[in-house]
Design an enzyme around this catalytic site. Structure first.
Site, PDB file in Angstrom:
ATOM      1  N   LYS A 189       0.826  -1.207   0.000  1.00  0.00           N
ATOM      2  CA  LYS A 189       0.000   0.000   0.000  1.00  0.00           C
ATOM      3  C   LYS A 189       0.859   1.256   0.000  1.00  0.00           C
ATOM      4  O   LYS A 189       0.644   2.171  -0.793  1.00  0.00           O
ATOM      5  CB  LYS A 189      -0.923   0.019   1.213  1.00  0.00           C
ATOM      6  CG  LYS A 189      -1.929   1.169   1.208  1.00  0.00           C
ATOM      7  CD  LYS A 189      -2.457   1.475   2.585  1.00  0.00           C
ATOM      8  CE  LYS A 189      -1.459   2.301   3.370  1.00  0.00           C
ATOM      9  NZ  LYS A 189      -1.994   2.793   4.663  1.00  0.00           N
ATOM     10  N   ASP A 193      -6.284   0.788   0.932  1.00  0.00           N
ATOM     11  CA  ASP A 193      -6.335   0.971   2.381  1.00  0.00           C
ATOM     12  C   ASP A 193      -7.704   0.505   2.875  1.00  0.00           C
ATOM     13  O   ASP A 193      -8.466  -0.107   2.121  1.00  0.00           O
ATOM     14  CB  ASP A 193      -6.062   2.432   2.755  1.00  0.00           C
ATOM     15  CG  ASP A 193      -7.165   3.375   2.276  1.00  0.00           C
ATOM     16  OD1 ASP A 193      -8.120   2.914   1.592  1.00  0.00           O
ATOM     17  OD2 ASP A 193      -7.089   4.574   2.589  1.00  0.00           O
TER      18      ASP A 193
END
Length: 233
Positions: A122, A140
């Protein structure tokens, strides 16, 4: 009965109309600052991170500034954030690697970024997309939740959600879609009590339609009570 096909283009167009100015809400001026801010953002809000990085980056905004700090000294600067001890350790080690291996510059590949302490998929996607303009979808909690609710993805695995989104969304829209989904999750599609009643996507959203169907369908207990009352007459 087969599920209705998800209108991906229509969903993306609506999200764009809702959030035409969507962008990364972490404050930064360089790729390095974005990298540090994103590491700090784990399990924290962007607003809180910005409150910490504002004064932090005024004093330390290059790897060579950080490597002279002890872990305890850095902890004092970021202790208002969750997991600050572990983040401090990772940031100092990452800065050492950047300084010694990359001449103080942030690398621009997934492999190199993910090899840095505290940097996962991420974080690498956030940096590549926002700092270097590389198309990417950083999944996320907001992207994960909203994508599953809308039907853009269907998985309880973060990496699989990213793969599904990359497959369904045109590559040139990956970075924008990432921000649209985040902004929608923060402003409308909250984890608890999402604002489905005012959401322009509700007619296209599998979650909203399922919830609406539940509210229209009498509960089993209510059905049983009705049956008993009818039988007693």
């Amino acid at each position: 009965m087969a599920q209705r096909k998800v209108p991906v283009d229509q969903i993306l167009d609506t999200l764009y109309q809702m959030y035409p100015d969507a962008h990364c809400e972490l404050n930064y001026t360089t790729p390095f600052e974005l990298l540090i801010a994103t590491i700090l953002s784990a399990q924290c809000t962007d607003k809180r991170v910005n409150e910490i990085t504002g004064p932090l980056f005024q004093k330390f905004n290059k790897p060579e500034h950080f490597i002279h700090l002890t872990q305890e000294e850095l902890e004092e600067h970021i202790k208002g954030l969750g997991l600050y001890k572990n983040k401090s350790k990772n940031i100092l080690e990452t800065c050492r690697i950047l300084y010694e291996k990359y001449n103080g510059e942030v690398p621009q590949t997934h492999a190199e970024l993910e090899a840095l302490p505290g940097v996962g998929r991420k974080t690498a996607n956030v940096v590549l997309s926002n700092a270097f303009g590389v198309p990417a979808i950083a999944v996320d909690t907001h992207v994960f939740r909203v994508a599953n609710r809308l039907g853009l993805a269907k998985s309880d695995n973060v990496d699989e959600v990213e793969r599904q989104l990359m497959k369904r969304i045109p590559r040139e829209k990956w970075s924008d879609a990432h921000h649209w989904l985040i902004w929608h999750g923060r402003r409308v599609c909250a984890a608890r009590n999402p604002k489905c009643d005012v959401c322009p996507l509700r007619e296209m959203c599998r979650y909203a339609q399922a919830e609406a169907k539940k509210s229209r369908t009498p509960s089993t207990a209510a059905k049983q009570k009705t049956t008993k009352r009818t039988a007693a007459k």
